[in-house]
Design a protein around this motif. Structure first.
Motif, PDB file in Angstrom:
ATOM      1  N   TYR A 231       0.838  -1.209   0.000  1.00 38.05           N
ATOM      2  CA  TYR A 231       0.000   0.000   0.000  1.00 38.05           C
ATOM      3  C   TYR A 231       0.866   1.250   0.000  1.00 38.05           C
ATOM      4  N   ARG A 232       0.500   2.187  -0.852  1.00 38.23           N
ATOM      5  CA  ARG A 232       1.079   3.529  -0.795  1.00 38.23           C
ATOM      6  C   ARG A 232      -0.121   4.464  -0.796  1.00 38.23           C
ATOM      7  N   ASP A 233      -0.411   5.049   0.327  1.00 40.62           N
ATOM      8  CA  ASP A 233      -1.677   5.753   0.546  1.00 40.62           C
ATOM      9  C   ASP A 233      -2.804   4.760   0.283  1.00 40.62           C
ATOM     10  N   ASP A 234      -3.736   5.074  -0.625  1.00 41.86           N
ATOM     11  CA  ASP A 234      -4.843   4.126  -0.817  1.00 41.86           C
ATOM     12  C   ASP A 234      -4.688   3.332  -2.122  1.00 41.86           C
ATOM     13  N   ARG A 235      -3.455   3.261  -2.621  1.00 39.45           N
ATOM     14  CA  ARG A 235      -3.223   2.494  -3.849  1.00 39.45           C
ATOM     15  C   ARG A 235      -2.305   1.310  -3.569  1.00 39.45           C
ATOM     16  N   VAL A 236      -2.389   0.288  -4.432  1.00 39.92           N
ATOM     17  CA  VAL A 236      -1.531  -0.889  -4.254  1.00 39.92           C
ATOM     18  C   VAL A 236      -0.713  -1.123  -5.515  1.00 39.92           C
ATOM     19  N   LEU A 237       0.456  -1.731  -5.297  1.00 43.18           N
ATOM     20  CA  LEU A 237       1.368  -1.961  -6.425  1.00 43.18           C
ATOM     21  C   LEU A 237       1.057  -3.288  -7.102  1.00 43.18           C
ATOM     22  N   ILE A 238       0.846  -3.243  -8.416  1.00 44.13           N
ATOM     23  CA  ILE A 238       0.723  -4.490  -9.181  1.00 44.13           C
ATOM     24  C   ILE A 238       1.726  -4.448 -10.335  1.00 44.13           C
ATOM     25  N   THR A 239       2.239  -5.606 -10.687  1.00 42.26           N
ATOM     26  CA  THR A 239       3.235  -5.673 -11.760  1.00 42.26           C
ATOM     27  C   THR A 239       2.741  -6.648 -12.825  1.00 42.26           C
ATOM     28  N   GLN A 240       3.237  -6.408 -14.038  1.00 47.01           N
ATOM     29  CA  GLN A 240       2.801  -7.269 -15.152  1.00 47.01           C
ATOM     30  C   GLN A 240       3.911  -8.241 -15.522  1.00 47.01           C
ATOM     31  N   ARG A 241       3.557  -9.500 -15.717  1.00 47.58           N
ATOM     32  CA  ARG A 241       4.555 -10.497 -16.089  1.00 47.58           C
ATOM     33  C   ARG A 241       4.980 -10.296 -17.536  1.00 47.58           C
ATOM     34  N   LYS A 242       6.218 -10.736 -17.820  1.00 48.06           N
ATOM     35  CA  LYS A 242       6.721 -10.610 -19.192  1.00 48.06           C
ATOM     36  C   LYS A 242       5.770 -11.328 -20.155  1.00 48.06           C
ATOM     37  N   PRO A 243       5.731 -10.855 -21.415  1.00 47.27           N
ATOM     38  CA  PRO A 243       4.718 -11.409 -22.323  1.00 47.27           C
ATOM     39  C   PRO A 243       4.855 -12.911 -22.590  1.00 47.27           C
ATOM     40  N   ASP A 244       6.093 -13.420 -22.625  1.00 47.61           N
ATOM     41  CA  ASP A 244       6.236 -14.851 -22.896  1.00 47.61           C
ATOM     42  C   ASP A 244       6.463 -15.599 -21.591  1.00 47.61           C
ATOM     43  N   GLY A 245       6.221 -16.883 -21.614  1.00 53.38           N
ATOM     44  CA  GLY A 245       6.447 -17.691 -20.416  1.00 53.38           C
ATOM     45  C   GLY A 245       5.174 -17.874 -19.621  1.00 53.38           C
ATOM     46  N   LEU A 246       5.333 -18.531 -18.454  1.00 51.80           N
ATOM     47  CA  LEU A 246       4.196 -18.869 -17.610  1.00 51.80           C
ATOM     48  C   LEU A 246       3.418 -17.609 -17.230  1.00 51.80           C
ATOM     49  N   LEU A 247       2.097 -17.633 -17.416  1.00 49.39           N
ATOM     50  CA  LEU A 247       1.196 -16.532 -17.046  1.00 49.39           C
ATOM     51  C   LEU A 247       1.573 -15.217 -17.722  1.00 49.39           C
ATOM     52  N   GLY A 248       2.182 -15.313 -18.889  1.00 51.94           N
ATOM     53  CA  GLY A 248       2.678 -14.133 -19.608  1.00 51.94           C
ATOM     54  C   GLY A 248       1.594 -13.091 -19.846  1.00 51.94           C
ATOM     55  N   GLY A 249       1.909 -11.815 -19.516  1.00 50.12           N
ATOM     56  CA  GLY A 249       0.974 -10.714 -19.761  1.00 50.12           C
ATOM     57  C   GLY A 249      -0.002 -10.480 -18.626  1.00 50.12           C
ATOM     58  N   LEU A 250      -0.122 -11.429 -17.694  1.00 47.53           N
ATOM     59  CA  LEU A 250      -1.048 -11.239 -16.567  1.00 47.53           C
ATOM     60  C   LEU A 250      -0.428 -10.295 -15.526  1.00 47.53           C
ATOM     61  N   TRP A 251      -1.286  -9.726 -14.691  1.00 50.98           N
ATOM     62  CA  TRP A 251      -0.846  -8.824 -13.627  1.00 50.98           C
ATOM     63  C   TRP A 251      -0.844  -9.578 -12.308  1.00 50.98           C
ATOM     64  N   GLU A 252       0.016  -9.141 -11.368  1.00 58.88           N
ATOM     65  CA  GLU A 252       0.089  -9.856 -10.089  1.00 58.88           C
ATOM     66  C   GLU A 252       0.660  -8.939  -9.022  1.00 58.88           C
ATOM     67  N   PHE A 253       0.563  -9.394  -7.779  1.00 54.19           N
ATOM     68  CA  PHE A 253       1.219  -8.693  -6.683  1.00 54.19           C
ATOM     69  C   PHE A 253       2.652  -9.216  -6.600  1.00 54.19           C
ATOM     70  N   PRO A 254       3.621  -8.325  -6.350  1.00 58.93           N
ATOM     71  CA  PRO A 254       5.024  -8.755  -6.435  1.00 58.93           C
ATOM     72  C   PRO A 254       5.402  -9.721  -5.320  1.00 58.93           C
ATOM     73  N   GLY A 255       6.404 -10.549  -5.584  1.00 60.33           N
ATOM     74  CA  GLY A 255       6.879 -11.525  -4.611  1.00 60.33           C
ATOM     75  C   GLY A 255       7.692 -12.586  -5.318  1.00 60.33           C
ATOM     76  N   GLY A 256       7.974 -13.669  -4.619  1.00 58.80           N
ATOM     77  CA  GLY A 256       8.754 -14.737  -5.250  1.00 58.80           C
ATOM     78  C   GLY A 256       9.044 -15.854  -4.266  1.00 58.80           C
ATOM     79  N   LYS A 257       9.956 -16.734  -4.669  1.00 62.14           N
ATOM     80  CA  LYS A 257      10.233 -17.938  -3.877  1.00 62.14           C
ATOM     81  C   LYS A 257      10.964 -17.617  -2.585  1.00 62.14           C
TER      82      LYS A 257
END
Ligand code: SF4
Length: 346
Positions: A231-257
């Motif tokens: 959260y930054r004020d009342d907005r949230v950060l979403i990122t878009q996955r690279k176009p190729d590969g698993l779930l390509g082009g979809l948006w998500e909340f950042p994170g990882g393994k």
């Protein structure tokens, strides 16, 4: 003959069976790969309502097509289908080609889709070989080739072509697939109601439980993942996955393994910093979700985070937004994110 008569009286009324339009049949076959009929029906209706012609799909923004695919999974299908629609527009004047060479060469069109569309839409003598058909043939002819073996398609294609009714190949293919789906079921085939029972070797020899043969799948790995709703004020950060590969082009909340010996909170903070360049702190644990993909599973810890400092400079993903909560519905998200997003609205 018996098979076609059975199909005529027992088939399910599915929306794509009401048309001979190659594009509509193509849509259904792309969606039906790896996906159950009942799941596909509402997606098919929405998709063909918005994109009623191949040209409408070709001219549409990919994100719009992806949004209509959201939740159906196997997103490379829609990526390839959108590209293929563009080729049909550019190379064939918006008319889906009906010769094997041209159609089979389009992105995402394999032997199965080509045979299904060309036989059903224009009656060409190509035999469809999918999982249902392989199961029926394995039992009918007592074939030992495992139906999930990488080269099984070739082996099962031969008898499928020999049995093909060239008088109406589209109807024959649909009938055989329907028989596999509705009667010759994987665990408990309904042999008593089967129209080809008298020809079936597995039935005659009481071997139906031993066919088809299948290769044992390797165990699916499980990965622990940490994700942050920043959260930054009342907005949230979403990122878009690279176009190729698993779930390509979809948006998500950042994170990882999560690394070995690392806590989920630390992994969340580290992954967000590495992926986006910003610093965050964890405020609370929102939930834990589990999700299965084709070749692996994840258990995902989701944290509510607060933005601390830095400007977003992407390392992995290809775009980002600071989105208001009521804007999130506009973006296509993977199923694993959808599982916890409903909690954000409480
Ligand atoms: S008789 Fe039974 S095993 Fe044989 S094809 Fe029919 S349903 Fe399948």
């Amino acid at each position: 003959m018996r098979l076609k008569e059975w199909f005529a009286s027992c088939h399910r009324n599915l929306p794509w069976r009401e048309t001979r339009d190659p594009y509509s049949i193509w849509v259904s076959e792309v969606m039906l790969q790896q996906t159950q009929v009942n799941t596909v029906i509402p997606y098919y209706r929405r998709f063909t309502e918005r994109f009623s012609t191949v040209l409408l799909l070709a001219d549409a923004d990919f994100q719009e097509a992806l949004k209509l695919w959201e939740g159906l999974g196997y997103y490379s299908r829609i990526r390839n289908f959108h590209k293929a629609a563009g080729r049909v527009r550019d190379l064939f004047g918006g008319v889906v080609p009906q010769d094997w060479m041209s159609f089979r060469a389009l992105p995402g069109v394999g032997d199965y889709i080509a045979a299904a569309v060309l036989s059903i839409a224009s009656g060409q003598p190509y035999a469809v070989v999918d999982g249902n058909v392989k199961r029926v043939l394995a039992r009918l002819l007592l074939m030992n080739m495992p139906t999930n073996h990488p080269t099984s398609h070739k082996v099962y294609l031969e008898p499928a072509l020999q049995l093909l009714d060239t008088g109406d190949p589209g109807l024959h293919n649909q009938a055989l697939m329907e028989l596999g789906a509705m009667v010759c079921k994987p665990a408990a085939p309904l042999c008593e109601t089967c129209p080809v029972q008298t020809d079936c070797m597995a039935f005659r020899l009481r071997q139906t439980v031993n066919y088809p043969h299948r290769l044992k799948k390797p165990d699916t790995p499980l990965y622990a993942v940490a994700v942050g709703v920043v959260y930054r004020d009342d907005r949230v950060l979403i990122t878009q996955r690279k176009p190729d590969g698993l779930l390509g082009g979809l948006w998500e909340f950042p994170g990882g393994k999560i690394r070995e010996m690392e806590s989920a909170e630390d992994a969340c903070i580290r992954e967000i910093r590495e992926e986006t360049g910003i610093s965050v702190c964890v405020q609370s644990h929102l939930t834990q979700v589990r999700h299965a993909y084709t070749h692996f599973k994840i258990v995902m810890d989701v944290f509510i985070c607060r933005y601390l400092e830095g400007s977003v400079r992407l390392n992995g993903p290809c775009d980002y937004r600071w989105a208001a909560m009521d804007e999130l519905e506009r973006y296509p998200f993977p199923g694993a994110n959808r599982k916890f997003m409903k909690l954000l609205k409480l």
